[in-house]
Design a protein around this motif. Structure first.
Motif, PDB file in Angstrom:
ATOM      1  N   ARG A  85       2.131  -1.342  10.860  1.00  0.00           N
ATOM      2  CA  ARG A  85       2.659  -0.475   9.017  1.00  0.00           C
ATOM      3  C   ARG A  85       3.802  -0.824   8.733  1.00  0.00           C
ATOM      4  O   ARG A  85       3.821  -0.923   7.419  1.00  0.00           O
ATOM      5  CB  ARG A  85       2.433   0.962   9.830  1.00  0.00           C
ATOM      6  CG  ARG A  85       2.586   2.037   8.516  1.00  0.00           C
ATOM      7  CD  ARG A  85       1.991   2.927   8.971  1.00  0.00           C
ATOM      8  NE  ARG A  85       1.278   3.768   9.783  1.00  0.00           N
ATOM      9  CZ  ARG A  85      -0.018   3.452   9.295  1.00  0.00           C
ATOM     10  NH1 ARG A  85      -0.527   3.157   8.558  1.00  0.00           N
ATOM     11  NH2 ARG A  85      -1.081   3.440  10.461  1.00  0.00           N
ATOM     12  N   GLU A  86       5.657  -0.193   9.936  1.00  0.00           N
ATOM     13  CA  GLU A  86       6.204  -0.658   8.161  1.00  0.00           C
ATOM     14  C   GLU A  86       6.062  -2.319   7.757  1.00  0.00           C
ATOM     15  O   GLU A  86       6.564  -1.946   6.640  1.00  0.00           O
ATOM     16  CB  GLU A  86       7.326  -0.906   9.290  1.00  0.00           C
ATOM     17  CG  GLU A  86       8.763  -1.255   9.003  1.00  0.00           C
ATOM     18  CD  GLU A  86       9.797  -0.183   9.406  1.00  0.00           C
ATOM     19  OE1 GLU A  86      10.827  -1.009   9.613  1.00  0.00           O
ATOM     20  OE2 GLU A  86       9.528   0.538  10.205  1.00  0.00           O
ATOM     21  N   VAL A 136       3.462  -4.522   0.683  1.00  0.00           N
ATOM     22  CA  VAL A 136       2.846  -3.882  -0.456  1.00  0.00           C
ATOM     23  C   VAL A 136       4.357  -3.845  -1.936  1.00  0.00           C
ATOM     24  O   VAL A 136       3.804  -4.393  -3.070  1.00  0.00           O
ATOM     25  CB  VAL A 136       1.998  -2.444  -0.223  1.00  0.00           C
ATOM     26  CG1 VAL A 136       1.325  -1.839  -1.508  1.00  0.00           C
ATOM     27  CG2 VAL A 136       1.007  -2.982   0.437  1.00  0.00           C
ATOM     28  N   LYS A 137       5.117  -3.199  -1.084  1.00  0.00           N
ATOM     29  CA  LYS A 137       6.127  -2.810  -1.866  1.00  0.00           C
ATOM     30  C   LYS A 137       6.679  -3.526  -2.474  1.00  0.00           C
ATOM     31  O   LYS A 137       7.041  -3.372  -4.059  1.00  0.00           O
ATOM     32  CB  LYS A 137       7.526  -1.957  -1.541  1.00  0.00           C
ATOM     33  CG  LYS A 137       7.293  -0.358  -1.263  1.00  0.00           C
ATOM     34  CD  LYS A 137       7.947   0.219  -0.167  1.00  0.00           C
ATOM     35  CE  LYS A 137       7.624   1.701   0.463  1.00  0.00           C
ATOM     36  NZ  LYS A 137       8.501   2.461   0.835  1.00  0.00           N
ATOM     37  N   SER A 138       6.626  -5.123  -2.305  1.00  0.00           N
ATOM     38  CA  SER A 138       7.269  -6.178  -2.788  1.00  0.00           C
ATOM     39  C   SER A 138       6.607  -7.163  -3.896  1.00  0.00           C
ATOM     40  O   SER A 138       6.865  -7.768  -4.729  1.00  0.00           O
ATOM     41  CB  SER A 138       7.887  -7.572  -1.790  1.00  0.00           C
ATOM     42  OG  SER A 138       6.897  -7.519  -0.577  1.00  0.00           O
ATOM     43  N   ALA A 139       5.307  -6.811  -3.196  1.00  0.00           N
ATOM     44  CA  ALA A 139       4.408  -7.983  -3.836  1.00  0.00           C
ATOM     45  C   ALA A 139       3.563  -6.440  -5.318  1.00  0.00           C
ATOM     46  O   ALA A 139       2.785  -7.346  -6.431  1.00  0.00           O
ATOM     47  CB  ALA A 139       3.530  -7.641  -3.294  1.00  0.00           C
ATOM     48  N   GLY A 140       3.659  -5.841  -4.978  1.00  0.00           N
ATOM     49  CA  GLY A 140       2.789  -4.851  -5.868  1.00  0.00           C
ATOM     50  C   GLY A 140       1.027  -4.921  -6.026  1.00  0.00           C
ATOM     51  O   GLY A 140       0.490  -5.490  -5.099  1.00  0.00           O
TER      52      GLY A 140
END
Length: 143
Positions: A64-65, A71-75
């Motif tokens: 999960r992490e 997701v946070k880095s690629a958006g």
């Protein structure tokens, strides 16, 4: 593939299909903010053997992490946003809201829908970030 190493799958194609199913299941669990415990319970209801459900639940929790970091880095990219709605998160989730984004693909005109589960504690932060993004886009539109 680590999960599949001791299976009786006889061909590379069978392993690839099984891996795709596992990847899809884990991705959906992550995307829908489903904990390992909830995933295991749901898989058991569907008839998945206890050992397999437990292995998938453990994998979901341990990856999960990494998923959230990606997701946070690629958006993500949304083309032309046509509608957005917010509703309570689905049954089985705790303190979440479901954000549904409707968009039109700029090049093909195809209509798409993306559903995101958001922890209620992060809704305010998301709203602030979206306001910043809109302001930047408005400034770019003027130039």
């Amino acid at each position: 593939m680590e999960i599949l190493k001791d299976t009786s799958l006889s061909s590379r194609d069978e392993c690839a299909r099984a891996a795709a199913v596992l990847r899809w299941t884990l991705r959906q669990a992550h995307r829908n903010n489903c904990s390992g415990v909830q995933l295991a319970r749901d898989l058991l209801v569907l008839g998945v053997p206890r050992a397999h459900a437990a292995a998938l639940a453990e994998t979901a929790d341990s990856t999960r992490e990494t998923y959230e970091g990606q997701v946070k880095s690629a958006g993500f990219m949304i083309n032309k946003l046509t509608d957005a709605t917010v509703s309570e998160g689905p049954e089985g989730t705790v303190e979440t809201v479901k954000l549904t984004l409707h968009s039109d693909e700029v090049f093909s005109g195809e209509q798409k829908m993306a559903e995101l589960l958001i922890d209620k504690t992060q809704v305010g932060t998301l709203l602030q970030e979206l306001k910043k993004a809109k302001k930047i886009m408005d400034e770019l539109d003027v130039q």
